[in-house]
Scaffold this active site. Structure first.
Site, PDB file in Angstrom:
ATOM      1  N   ARG A   1      20.361  15.363   1.306  1.00 25.25           N
ATOM      2  CA  ARG A   1      19.929  14.214   0.508  1.00 25.25           C
ATOM      3  C   ARG A   1      18.406  14.143   0.554  1.00 25.25           C
ATOM      4  NH1 ARG A   1      19.748   8.125   2.116  1.00 25.25           N
ATOM      5  NH2 ARG A   1      19.605   7.080   0.094  1.00 25.25           N
TER       6      ARG A   1
ATOM      7  N   GLY B   1       7.272   4.953   8.228  1.00 21.09           N
ATOM      8  CA  GLY B   1       6.513   6.186   8.344  1.00 21.09           C
ATOM      9  C   GLY B   1       6.678   6.791   9.724  1.00 21.09           C
ATOM     10  N   SER B   2       5.720   7.588  10.115  1.00 24.36           N
ATOM     11  CA  SER B   2       5.824   8.312  11.380  1.00 24.36           C
ATOM     12  C   SER B   2       5.656   7.385  12.575  1.00 24.36           C
ATOM     13  CB  SER B   2       4.768   9.417  11.439  1.00 24.36           C
ATOM     14  OG  SER B   2       3.475   8.864  11.622  1.00 24.36           O
TER      15      SER B   2
ATOM     16  N   LYS C   1       0.875  -1.171   0.000  1.00 24.87           N
ATOM     17  CA  LYS C   1       0.000   0.000   0.000  1.00 24.87           C
ATOM     18  C   LYS C   1       0.912   1.220   0.000  1.00 24.87           C
ATOM     19  CE  LYS C   1      -1.418   2.904   2.281  1.00 24.87           C
ATOM     20  NZ  LYS C   1      -1.162   4.394   2.117  1.00 24.87           N
TER      21      LYS C   1
ATOM     22  N   GLU D   1      11.126  16.272  14.189  1.00 25.02           N
ATOM     23  CA  GLU D   1      11.733  15.969  12.895  1.00 25.02           C
ATOM     24  C   GLU D   1      11.284  17.011  11.871  1.00 25.02           C
ATOM     25  OE1 GLU D   1      12.529  11.864  10.389  1.00 25.02           O
ATOM     26  OE2 GLU D   1      10.659  12.084  11.492  1.00 25.02           O
TER      27      GLU D   1
ATOM     28  N   GLU E   1       9.858   0.845  10.808  1.00 18.47           N
ATOM     29  CA  GLU E   1      10.933   1.820  10.570  1.00 18.47           C
ATOM     30  C   GLU E   1      10.279   3.187  10.681  1.00 18.47           C
ATOM     31  OE1 GLU E   1      12.940   4.603   9.249  1.00 18.47           O
ATOM     32  OE2 GLU E   1      12.664   3.770   7.242  1.00 18.47           O
TER      33      GLU E   1
ATOM     34  N   SER F   1      23.153   4.533   4.197  1.00 18.75           N
ATOM     35  CA  SER F   1      22.250   3.524   3.649  1.00 18.75           C
ATOM     36  C   SER F   1      22.973   2.642   2.641  1.00 18.75           C
ATOM     37  CB  SER F   1      21.054   4.198   2.973  1.00 18.75           C
ATOM     38  OG  SER F   1      20.325   4.964   3.901  1.00 18.75           O
TER      39      SER F   1
ATOM     40  N   ALA G   1       2.149   5.232  -0.415  1.00 19.08           N
ATOM     41  CA  ALA G   1       1.584   6.519  -0.007  1.00 19.08           C
ATOM     42  C   ALA G   1       0.745   7.093  -1.140  1.00 19.08           C
ATOM     43  CB  ALA G   1       2.701   7.493   0.363  1.00 19.08           C
TER      44      ALA G   1
ATOM     45  N   CYS H   1      14.163  10.161   6.849  1.00 20.87           N
ATOM     46  CA  CYS H   1      14.247   9.850   8.278  1.00 20.87           C
ATOM     47  C   CYS H   1      15.695   9.787   8.735  1.00 20.87           C
ATOM     48  CB  CYS H   1      13.529   8.536   8.581  1.00 20.87           C
ATOM     49  SG  CYS H   1      14.148   7.142   7.606  1.00 20.87           S
TER      50      CYS H   1
END
Length: 484
Positions: free
Chosen positions: A285, A235-236, A181, A388, A257, A448, A183, A291
């Protein structure tokens, strides 16, 4: 191909059981270009019944996909990697049109996102168990790994490809089916990926993409259905907490995450020029909408003025504009709400005493643009040090001792990533161990990597994506007791 031709070539329906299909009642919703605020496409708006159709397809094919030889699964994943690589320019342009990031950033994400398919194509054949004699001598212990089963992935808008591929890759490699699913702001990239997976030979039903504006209404029944066995979310923290609560009833396996508030610590012995270069990567970036973005800059007072001056100079070169313009190095924010949030946090910091060294004011006009911004002498009570910002804003504060720096870095509910700059190896290891984060970058602004375990602690969630550890999130451990 040009923008219109590309948009017209992308599936805009739901992707269920290996093919495009209309949403129930033919409902659609618009996807907007953040650089203009104009719609670029209208996408199928799934209903709860549509979500169930995707789960039915995933459940139906789960046994056969789990039984598919690991080598064959790996070859299909490798073929998807090749398909993404062939369509890299199209995917990068599509991503820029729906998310806004500069085209160079989109190309980088396509390379990074594709890598999860290559990495996990190799890990599919390295799912290991073990066999041993029981210590008491009364039998044998056989341990094997099996796929968890049908999975649901809920992905964010900031990395429309990579946040999906680092979930889809390990799930498919492990032998799990998956529903994604994406965003509502950025569904096009994931729909193109579904098409490329089909082109690469992925069997029908193994991967479905359900696009919707009513996320909770569609995902809620899926999470409550006992046939679903895994939920993975990026997400949040606030949304992640609600999803964990919903998944608890069925004891669903979960990976979360979540949010971050990354400290960027520059010690007195750091190479300041290298730290500034790293700060540019860690802060800008993805335009700061990450995040992992550095959210707070803790700089030793002996080098703070130099660091601030050089960072202002560097950030001042960022070219604000539409991501499709090859001269642009900083695209728009995702939407009006995000623009308002960044503006509010900067205004609050200035109001409580921060010094505005660069930027700090949206240019206005079409699109959701905000300039590269530097705040100096930020007071401890500024909201931007605790929240954030998710934008191109660098708040700088000073410190005098290592202990003070570590305490300030850890002074947050989040614990995703931290960055430290120092030429002292002993200090680097000592501080890295003391930081309450799941990841630490030492003298580097980007951490990453598909080959490394990505994830956080505290309010930044749990579970790991990437590395050898990533595939374990989609595997159950089974113990078989054997007689001698």
């Amino acid at each position: 191909m040009d923008e219109r031709e590309l948009i017209d070539s992308i599936p805009t329906q739901l992707w269920i059981a290996g093919k495009p299909t209309d949403a129930e009642g033919g409902k659609t919703f618009p996807v907007y270009n953040p650089a203009t605020g104009d719609p670029v496409a209208h996408i199928a708006d799934a209903s709860p019944a549509d979500g169930m159709r995707a789960l039915d397809a995933a459940v139906a094919v789960q046994p056969s996909w789990a039984a598919t030889p690991a080598r064959e699964r790996g070859e299909i994943l490798r073929a998807v990697f090749e398909e993404i690589t062939k369509r890299a320019e199209d995917m990068a342009l599509l991503m820029t049109l729906e998310m806004g990031k500069a085209i160079a950033e989109s190309r980088n994400e396509v390379r990074y996102g594709a890598e999860f398919f290559r990495w996990f194509s190799e890990e599919a054949v390295r799912i290991h168990g073990r066999y041993q004699h029981a210590p008491a001598g009364n039998g044998r212990i056989l341990v094997t790994k099996q796929p968890v089963g049908p999975c649901l992935a809920i992905t964010p808008w900031n990395f429309p490809l990579a946040m999906g591929t680092r979930k889809i890759g390990p799930a498919l490699a492990a032998g799990c089916t998956m529903i994604v699913k994406p965003a509502a702001e950025t569904p096009l990239t994931m729909l193109l990926l579904a098409q490329l997976c089909a082109d690469a030979g992925l069997p029908e039903g193994v991967l479905s993409v359900v696009t919707t504006k009513q996320s909770g209404a569609v995902t809620g029944p899926l999470i409550e259905d006992p046939r679903l066995r895994k939920l993975t979310f990026t997400g949040s923290t606030a949304v992640g907490q609600k999803l964990v609560e919903k998944s608890a009833k069925g004891l669903l396996r979960t990976s979360m995450e979540l949010g971050g508030n990354a400290p960027f610590v520059v010690f007195d012995d750091a190479d300041v020029d290298a730290a500034v270069e790293g700060a540019m990567l860690a802060k800008l970036r993805n335009g700061g909408e990450a995040c992992t973005a550095a959210n707070r800059f803790h700089v030793h007072n002996s080098v703070r003025a130099e660091f601030t001056s050089k960072l202002v100079e560097k950030m001042g070169t960022m070219q604000l504009g539409p991501g499709t313009d090859p001269e642009t190095t900083l695209g728009p924010l995702i939407n009006a709400d995000q623009l308002a949030t960044v503006t509010e946090l900067v205004d609050d910091a200035v109001a409580v005493g921060a010094s505005l060294e660069l930027g700090g004011k949206a240019p206005g006009g079409a699109g959701f643009f905000y300039p590269a911004t530097v705040l100096a002498d930020v007071p401890a009570n500024a909201r931007i040090l605790q929240e954030e910002v998710f934008g191109p804003v660098a708040p700088i504060v000073g410190f005098d001792t290592e202990e003070e720096a570590v305490a300030a870095a850890n002074d947050t509910e989040y614990g995703l990533v931290a960055y430290i700059y120092t030429e002292n190896l002993d200090r680097a290891l000592r501080v890295a161990e003391a930081l309450e984060t799941g990841m630490v970058g030492v003298n580097r602004g980007v951490i990453s990597d598909a080959a490394a375990p990505f994830g956080g602690v505290k309010a930044s969630g749990f579970g790991r994506e990437g590395g050898f550890e990533g595939i374990d999130e989609y595997l159950e451990t089974k113990y078989v007791a054997l007689t001698p």
